[in-house]
Design an enzyme around this catalytic site. Structure first.
Site, short mmCIF file in Angstrom:
data_model
loop_
_atom_site.label_atom_id
_atom_site.label_comp_id
_atom_site.label_asym_id
_atom_site.label_seq_id
_atom_site.Cartn_x
_atom_site.Cartn_y
_atom_site.Cartn_z
N THR A 66 -13.29 17.10 1.91
CA THR A 66 -13.43 17.24 3.37
C THR A 66 -12.25 17.97 3.97
O THR A 66 -12.41 18.87 4.80
CB THR A 66 -13.58 15.84 4.01
OG1 THR A 66 -14.71 15.18 3.43
CG2 THR A 66 -13.79 15.96 5.51
N TYR A 129 -27.29 16.38 5.58
CA TYR A 129 -28.22 16.92 6.56
C TYR A 129 -29.59 16.25 6.45
O TYR A 129 -29.98 15.51 7.34
CB TYR A 129 -28.36 18.44 6.48
CG TYR A 129 -29.11 19.00 7.68
CD1 TYR A 129 -28.46 19.18 8.90
CD2 TYR A 129 -30.46 19.31 7.61
CE1 TYR A 129 -29.14 19.65 10.01
CE2 TYR A 129 -31.15 19.78 8.71
CZ TYR A 129 -30.49 19.95 9.91
OH TYR A 129 -31.17 20.41 11.01
N TYR A 155 -19.40 10.97 -4.83
CA TYR A 155 -18.55 10.89 -3.64
C TYR A 155 -19.42 10.46 -2.48
O TYR A 155 -20.36 11.16 -2.11
CB TYR A 155 -17.91 12.26 -3.40
CG TYR A 155 -17.11 12.46 -2.13
CD1 TYR A 155 -16.70 11.41 -1.32
CD2 TYR A 155 -16.74 13.75 -1.74
CE1 TYR A 155 -15.96 11.62 -0.17
CE2 TYR A 155 -16.00 13.99 -0.60
CZ TYR A 155 -15.62 12.91 0.19
OH TYR A 155 -14.90 13.15 1.34
N LYS A 183 -15.75 8.37 -5.81
CA LYS A 183 -14.81 8.42 -4.70
C LYS A 183 -15.51 7.80 -3.49
O LYS A 183 -16.55 8.30 -3.05
CB LYS A 183 -14.39 9.85 -4.38
CG LYS A 183 -13.48 9.95 -3.15
CD LYS A 183 -13.22 11.40 -2.76
CE LYS A 183 -12.30 11.50 -1.56
NZ LYS A 183 -12.94 11.06 -0.30
#
Length: 318
Positions: A66, A129, A155, A183
């Site tokens: 990110t 999305y 993740y 993660k």
């Protein structure tokens, strides 16, 4: 592939997931992607950031998470960032590459490219999305893992992706050959506790800054902390304090990291890391539009806040 050193892990008191070929553990910052003033990727500054982190004792680096602004990069730019980081610090610490995308097809393409570039591990964020059900998530990770030989790490970041990784989905994903860990930036401590209990051989990396001490104390193998991008020394100290059983010191360091995060969040989303790096003498450029950088006034306020948090400005001086 650069696996971790089992002897070094044992000496440090770590206990990474038993089946993880990389032996991932410790502090693995989710690196920034540096940009020039025209918002083109600055490969040299990105490499300098990787070097800055490794020289300060982190146990791995994670490109294109990110904080790396990966959804704003083209496929070609993403591939070059991975190559840049591998060229700079590959072989010294494990290099993880974020390869997640909206579609399974694109994820596999980025995974193949990162593997070819020499990434040690592939981090696959939950697709975003469109809503995806449990069966779709398990199939997504199965197809990615089948397409590569490099270890894959799931993740979850539901605040960003809009898709939850349910316990049932994680059970299915953890059973896939080649998927070695998770993660977790969900901030769901109850589910984290369950996952650690149900999947003891799975490598578990806590991704929430304010839960680093909690996660590491509960048995997470490492932490992927945005604050560590600018202040890796404190994050490494926190990890080492937990490993040494020094809970009082770990609590103190967690408080410092949380205070730093509070100061860095007094501006546009994600921009505090780059602003703090700039204050430490590292020009990593702006955020890529539509994300916004700190204004001069916001950066001045950040510097004042950081100095106020510490009796001197040692964190801002190289």
């Amino acid at each position: 592939m650069n696996a971790g050193d089992p002897d070094a892990d044992a000496a440090a008191g770590t206990d990474p997931g038993a089946d993880d070929p990389l032996g991932l553990h410790g502090i693995v910052p989710p690196m920034i992607t540096a940009f020039a003033e025209d918002e083109s990727v600055d490969e040299a500054a990105t490499a300098t950031h990787a070097r800055f982190l490794v020289d300060r004792g982190v146990h791995g680096v994670f490109a294109l998470g990110t904080n790396g602004e990966f959804p704003l990069l083209t496929a070609e730019e993403r591939d070059r960032v991975v190559e840049t980081v591998v060229d700079e610090v590959g072989g010294e610490v494990p290099v993880l590459a974020g390869v997640g995308a909206e579609s399974t097809r694109e994820t596999i393409e980025r995974a193949n490219a990162a593997e070819a570039a020499g990434a040690d591990g592939l981090v696959v964020v939950v697709p975003y999305y469109f809503p995806v059900d449990d069966d779709g998530l398990v199939e997504h990770y199965r197809r990615v893992a089948d397409a590569v030989d490099t270890p894959v790490y799931a993740y979850t970041f539901p605040d960003m992706t809009g898709n939850e990784l349910s316990p049932a989905a994680l059970d299915g994903i953890a059973a896939i050959d080649g998927v070695e860990g998770l993660k977790d930036t969900s901030e769901d401590v109850v589910q984290m506790q369950r996952s650690l209990r149900e999947h003891p051989d799975f490598t578990y990396l806590i991704g929430a800054n304010r839960l680093a001490h909690v996660g590491l104390s509960m048995g997470c193998d490492g932490a992927v902390l945005s604050v560590a991008n600018a202040f890796p020394e404190l994050a490494v100290d926190l990890y080492e304090a937990v490993q040494a059983g020094d809970d009082e010191r770990a609590r103190e360091l967690q408080g410092d990291l949380s205070d730093l995060l509070d100061a860095m969040e007094r501006g546009p989303f994600l921009a505090g890391v780059k602003a703090a790096l700039d204050l430490r003498g590292f020009d990593v450029g702006p955020m890529r539009s539509p994300l916004r950088s700190f204004s001069t006034e916001q950066k001045d306020a950040l510097q004042d806040a950081l100095v106020d948090l510490h009796d001197d400005d040692k964190l801002l001086v190289e």
